[in-house]
Scaffold this motif. Structure first.
Motif, PDB file in Angstrom:
ATOM      1  N   TYR A  63       0.808  -1.094   0.017  1.00 37.95           N
ATOM      2  CA  TYR A  63       0.028   0.019  -0.050  1.00 37.95           C
ATOM      3  C   TYR A  63       0.834   1.353   0.033  1.00 37.95           C
ATOM      4  N   SER A  71      -4.396   2.716   4.237  1.00 39.81           N
ATOM      5  CA  SER A  71      -4.414   1.460   4.037  1.00 39.81           C
ATOM      6  C   SER A  71      -3.161   1.072   4.638  1.00 39.81           C
ATOM      7  N   ASP A  74      -3.168   1.492   8.470  1.00 43.32           N
ATOM      8  CA  ASP A  74      -3.933   0.607   9.068  1.00 43.32           C
ATOM      9  C   ASP A  74      -3.203  -0.838   9.388  1.00 43.32           C
TER      10      ASP A  74
END
Length: 643
Positions: A63, A71, A74
């Motif tokens: 990502y 993302s 995360d």
């Protein structure tokens, strides 16, 4: 999102990884650099069950590579919450992505959770650059940045000066080069071009003055002193790629005189070498590498050479320069080291930094070159020289928006050396009249309104180094318990001089200036004598009393009592008057020499009342014993209350 090829793609991950134990299709795609496809596959696998920590990190990296910072953060956070021992290298990537999505404050909050485990230099670098970039100080340099005409639709990067011409690395197609599978572009090669008077690049062609290869040749550096080229190239044997036991092909460092054969300088089938820079003044060859002892991903090292031939083991530049991120592309110009780093406190992926080379092996805090020359993308490969027309001309590489290809080369012209202006002070805190350093001394930098800017403590050897964003003026306070203090104010020329010369500060230790005599604390002086029946301060006496002046200058809160004593010869009332006159004469000299009268609480003459031996009236004593009773002392009345 289509992945844009960058230098990191080509050079920081050059392994073909054929020998990896791939646990899933997602892993296979990730190690083949197919990041978008790897993201799709990892998400399919998530539908069947949780990923391993390493697979979550791979997904986060994918990502990050494709610009999906939310993302990425995360997934890094998912691992961090399960395993707070996440390596510093991945921690750096997590902070990078958090800075992009949640701002620097959140990144700082996570940084604080690991501050005790990170190097002191990294924390200082981060604090400094966060403040500097937030201050909006761009030094008002008028950069003229231009995308050079010689860029292609492919990756063009790593500019280098070659006499009056120009070298660079490119992935543009040519018949002699195969296609490098992971990128879909040609294997890298070195090109040469002419430099127009306006700084633009024309007539780029493959550089033929070094041995050819159908695989990577890249990141050249031409040494005027050696008339030779340093560059990196794919490890080959018999013209074909060679691999280590894990199926990894790496980049070696080569050296060739013009039209001469290739000599390998640094070669290891499990380690890649990047971006050589040869410093002719010191004979050091700088480069980036991903050794096992690297602080982060790639670190910057140097080796000592004898005219380019390696004579030492690699030396890591240390945590002032190298971070948990990747550092590459060293370049030295006028005693400043320029390099690129993707450390979390930058503006983009890779940013360009400047650090001043100081005495010995030390460097000043690396300073982000600031917005404009740095962008929110990857900026790297900085070079610069003096322009014949005055000012400076330089080049760097970037994959910023608006370019012609993946990585483009940009030129710039500027009147002064780039880099946000800082204020750097260094030196030693020493004991008075010695070369002994005073450790753990507090040094405070204040603005001209005496608001605290920064506080540090000297190291064990008494050395210190402070760097802050530029101010027009500062005040400096230095203190340590039981030592004298120092205060200095600097602005204008005095502040400029402070940047050029180390500021050594001498502090006096109170315990060195006093001693115990006759059950009291007194200023330490050699014994002196007034002339017989006189109360005049002679030059010899003044020399000792100047020690009292110095003590009060260093410790203005000293409260003193001047006392004088005579021997027993002569009448007692005469001796009282004589001793009082002598004490008054001492006080008069001290006040005239700068001691405030308020520091001297009172003077007293004891006459012959406090003899130190048995030589009282009626007792025969030799001159030496009588002299023992004739004395003057400066008692410190508040010694026990000072600390």
């Amino acid at each position: 999102m289509k992945f844009r090829t960058t230098l990191l793609f080509f050079l920081l991950v050059t392994s073909l990884m054929e020998g990896q134990n791939k646990k899933s299709k997602g892993d296979f795609l990730f190690f083949e650099y197919a990041y978008a496809e790897a993201i799709t596959e990892y998400n399919k696998e998530l539908g069947k069950g949780p990923l391993t920590n390493q697979q979550y990190l791979n997904l986060a990296d994918a990502y990050l590579k494709t610009g999906n910072y939310k993302s990425a953060s995360d997934n890094y956070l998912k691992v961090f919450k399960k395993d707070s021992t996440m390596s510093h290298h991945y921690f750096n990537k997590m902070l990078q992505s958090l800075s992009k999505t949640s701002g620097t404050d959140r990144a700082k909050a996570f940084l604080a959770t690991r501050s005790a485990k990170l190097s002191e230099e990294l924390m200082e670098n981060a604090s400094f650059n966060f403040e500097l970039l937030n201050s909006g100080d761009d030094t008002d340099l008028d950069f003229r940045i231009f995308n050079i005409d010689g860029n292609s639709p492919q990756s063009d990067f790593s500019p280098a000066f070659f006499k009056d011409r120009f070298l660079f690395t490119s992935a543009r197609p040519q018949k002699a080069k195969k296609i490098y599978g992971p990128s879909g572009e040609s294997y890298l090669d070195i090109y040469v071009a002419r430099i127009n008077p306006d700084g633009n690049i024309l007539n780029a062609n493959p550089f033929t003055e070094i041995p050819s290869s159908k695989y990577h040749k890249a990141t050249p550096y031409f040494s005027e002193e050696l008339n030779s080229l340093f560059y990196i190239l794919s490890n080959t044997d018999g013209g074909e790629l060679t691999f280590d036991e894990n199926g990894k092909n790496t980049l070696a460092m080569g050296f060739a005189k013009r039209q001469g054969p290739l000599q390998y300088l640094l070669r290891d089938l499990s380690t890649s070498f990047y971006y050589p820079f040869y410093d002719g003044a010191s004979g050091r060859l700088y480069f980036a590498a991903n050794f096992e002892d690297s602080i982060g991903g790639t670190d910057i090292y140097y080796v000592h050479t004898n005219r380019g031939m390696i004579m030492s083991a690699p030396v890591n530049l240390g945590p002032r320069i190298n971070t948990p991120g990747n550092e590459i592309a060293p370049f030295i110009f006028e005693n400043s080291l320029y390099f690129s780093s993707d450390v979390f406190y930058g503006l983009g992926g890779m940013d360009m930094y400047k650090s001043n080379i100081q005495s010995g092996e030390s460097f000043s805090i690396p300073v982000n070159l600031g917005e404009g020359i740095n962008s929110d993308k990857d900026d790297f490969g900085f070079i610069m020289k003096n322009d014949d027309k005055g000012g400076l001309i330089g080049y760097f590489s970037s994959n910023r928006l608006g370019g012609k290809g993946n990585d483009d080369i940009y030129g710039f012209k500027v009147k002064e050396k780039p880099g946000l202006k800082t204020l750097a002070i260094k030196g030693m805190v020493l004991k008075h009249d010695s070369k002994l350093g005073v450790s753990k001394t507090a040094i405070k930098v204040l603005d001209l309104d005496n608001t605290l800017i920064k506080e540090i403590y000297t190291k064990e050897d008494g050395s210190y180094q402070i760097e802050i964003p530029w101010r027009a003026g500062i005040n400096l306070e230095v203190s340590k318990e039981r030592y004298s203090s120092f205060y200095g104010s600097y602005e204008g020329p005095t502040l400029e001089n402070l940047q050029k010369t180390p500021l050594d500060i001498h502090l006096a230790l109170l315990d060195d200036l006093v001693q115990e005599r006759e059950n009291q604390t007194v200023i330490k002086m050699n014994k002196f004598f007034f002339e017989k029946n006189r109360a005049s301060v002679t030059p010899e006496i003044a020399l000792e009393l100047d020690k009292v002046v110095y003590a009060v200058q260093k410790f203005p809160k000293l409260q003193l009592r001047v006392e004088s004593h005579t021997d027993s010869r002569g009448g007692s009332s005469t001796n009282f008057r004589l001793s009082q006159n002598r004490s008054d004469a001492i006080m008069k000299y001290l006040v005239k020499s700068g001691v405030p009268s308020s520091n001297i609480l009172y003077t007293i003459g004891y006459g012959e009342d406090k003899l130190t031996n048995k030589c009282k009236n009626g007792v025969y004593c030799i001159e030496y014993l009588h002299k023992q009773n004739e004395r003057s002392l400066i008692a410190v009345l508040n010694y026990d209350l000072l600390y």
